[in-house]
Motif scaffolding. Structure first.
Motif, PDB file in Angstrom:
ATOM      1  N   ASN A 151      10.551 -16.857  27.353  1.00 41.01           N
ATOM      2  CA  ASN A 151       9.166 -17.236  27.312  1.00 41.01           C
ATOM      3  C   ASN A 151       8.437 -16.002  26.824  1.00 41.01           C
ATOM      4  N   ASN A 152       8.852 -14.661  27.458  1.00 38.00           N
ATOM      5  CA  ASN A 152       8.079 -13.655  27.021  1.00 38.00           C
ATOM      6  C   ASN A 152       8.464 -13.264  25.764  1.00 38.00           C
ATOM      7  N   ILE A 153       9.689 -13.403  25.310  1.00 38.78           N
ATOM      8  CA  ILE A 153       9.832 -13.320  23.763  1.00 38.78           C
ATOM      9  C   ILE A 153       9.247 -13.990  22.675  1.00 38.78           C
ATOM     10  N   LEU A 154       9.281 -15.246  23.142  1.00 38.71           N
ATOM     11  CA  LEU A 154       8.423 -16.241  22.403  1.00 38.71           C
ATOM     12  C   LEU A 154       6.964 -15.782  22.371  1.00 38.71           C
ATOM     13  N   ILE A 155       6.413 -15.492  23.215  1.00 34.70           N
ATOM     14  CA  ILE A 155       5.003 -15.012  23.390  1.00 34.70           C
ATOM     15  C   ILE A 155       4.697 -13.729  22.328  1.00 34.70           C
ATOM     16  N   LEU A 156       5.746 -12.538  22.429  1.00 36.91           N
ATOM     17  CA  LEU A 156       5.639 -11.466  21.527  1.00 36.91           C
ATOM     18  C   LEU A 156       5.712 -11.799  20.266  1.00 36.91           C
ATOM     19  N   LYS A 157       6.621 -12.698  20.076  1.00 32.51           N
ATOM     20  CA  LYS A 157       7.133 -12.831  18.676  1.00 32.51           C
ATOM     21  C   LYS A 157       5.913 -13.645  18.058  1.00 32.51           C
ATOM     22  N   PHE A 158       5.227 -14.818  18.489  1.00 37.91           N
ATOM     23  CA  PHE A 158       4.106 -15.431  18.066  1.00 37.91           C
ATOM     24  C   PHE A 158       2.920 -14.910  18.151  1.00 37.91           C
TER      25      PHE A 158
END
Length: 269
Positions: A262-269
């Motif tokens: 979830n943290n990676i998806l927030i940072l990527k998008f």
């Protein structure tokens, strides 16, 4: 008289044309000039039941459950009996030794999809910012994929550990029992997923129910593990080590992994 009437109608027509021109001018001005007055509208909250992809997945699961109940009644009944019946060795003509790949994959897949929907609903309530920045379909696909990957990884780990410490027959019995429970969980989790998607079930109640179902699932696995591997008192220490390593730790890794994703998806998008 006709002259006065003609003059009156001409004035009315002229006033009407002026009025139409004023309205057209005002409309044109509104189109060219953005309106800054008033309050911004509140966006409609996202709901699972209004998502066509979620509806398609639920209908697919419904047809698969119906297919399994219609064609696999004998299979399901035999495996329910065999789960609570312990034999040192499976008989040559024992129909419940082993599992049918059709019903195992069908019901096991439904359990994984239903669990993915629960995780999806949980994070949609607890991390709304994630769902505002990332595609809902991508999030749901990632959750279901992670759960399927966990099940496949645990199966491979079972095979490896049991191959080292136990004989082939006990290993086969344990894998069959694990997938029997995973298949049976579909009949508990899928109806609950319908209530969550279409009836907006209370978040606290659904969370408690899913947690209770997971704990019950682990208790049944614990019982089967005792009967199959550690049916003597001196094996209790090995039982705790085995169960914690292959049941509790993978759940913790899955949960921490989902939060990290979830943290990676927030940072990527």
């Amino acid at each position: 008289m006709n002259k006065f009437c003609h003059t009156g109608f001409s004035q009315i027509q002229e006033l009407y044309n002026q009025h139409v021109e004023q309205i057209d001018s005002a409309l044109q001005h509104c189109k060219e000039t953005p309106c800054t007055n008033g309050m911004a509208g509140e966006p409609v909250p996202y709901q699972l039941r209004n998502d066509f992809a979620i509806t398609g997945i639920v209908f697919l699961c419904f047809f698969l459950v119906t297919y399994s109940l219609k064609n696999g009644q004998k299979y399901l009944y035999q495996h329910i009996k065999s789960f609570f019946r312990h034999k040192e060795r499976a008989g040559l003509f024992d129909e419940s030794s082993g599992f049918n790949i059709r019903y195992t994959l069908t019901l096991g897949g439904i359990s994984c999809i239903s669990t993915g929907l629960f995780v999806y609903d949980f994070f949609s309530k607890t991390e709304p910012f994630l769902f505002q920045t990332v595609s809902h379909y991508a999030i749901l696909f990632v959750y279901i994929f992670c759960i399927l990957l966990t099940v496949v990884g645990k199966t491979a780990l079972y095979q490896f550990v049991n191959w080292i410490f136990f004989d082939k027959e006990k290993n086969s019995t344990w894998i069959s029992a694990y997938f029997d429970l995973l298949s049976g969980a579909a009949f508990v989790l899928f109806p609950l997923s319908l209530l969550i998607v279409y009836f907006n079930l209370d978040f606290n109640f659904s969370k408690t129910f899913v947690l209770t179902a997971v704990i019950s699932f682990k208790i049944l696995l614990f019982y089967k593990c005792i009967r199959n591997f550690f049916n003597h008192f001196h094996g209790i220490l090995h039982l705790i080590l085995y169960f914690c390593t292959l049941e509790i730790i993978p759940l913790l890794f899955l949960w921490k992994g989902l939060i990290y994703i979830n943290n990676i998806l927030i940072l990527k998008f």
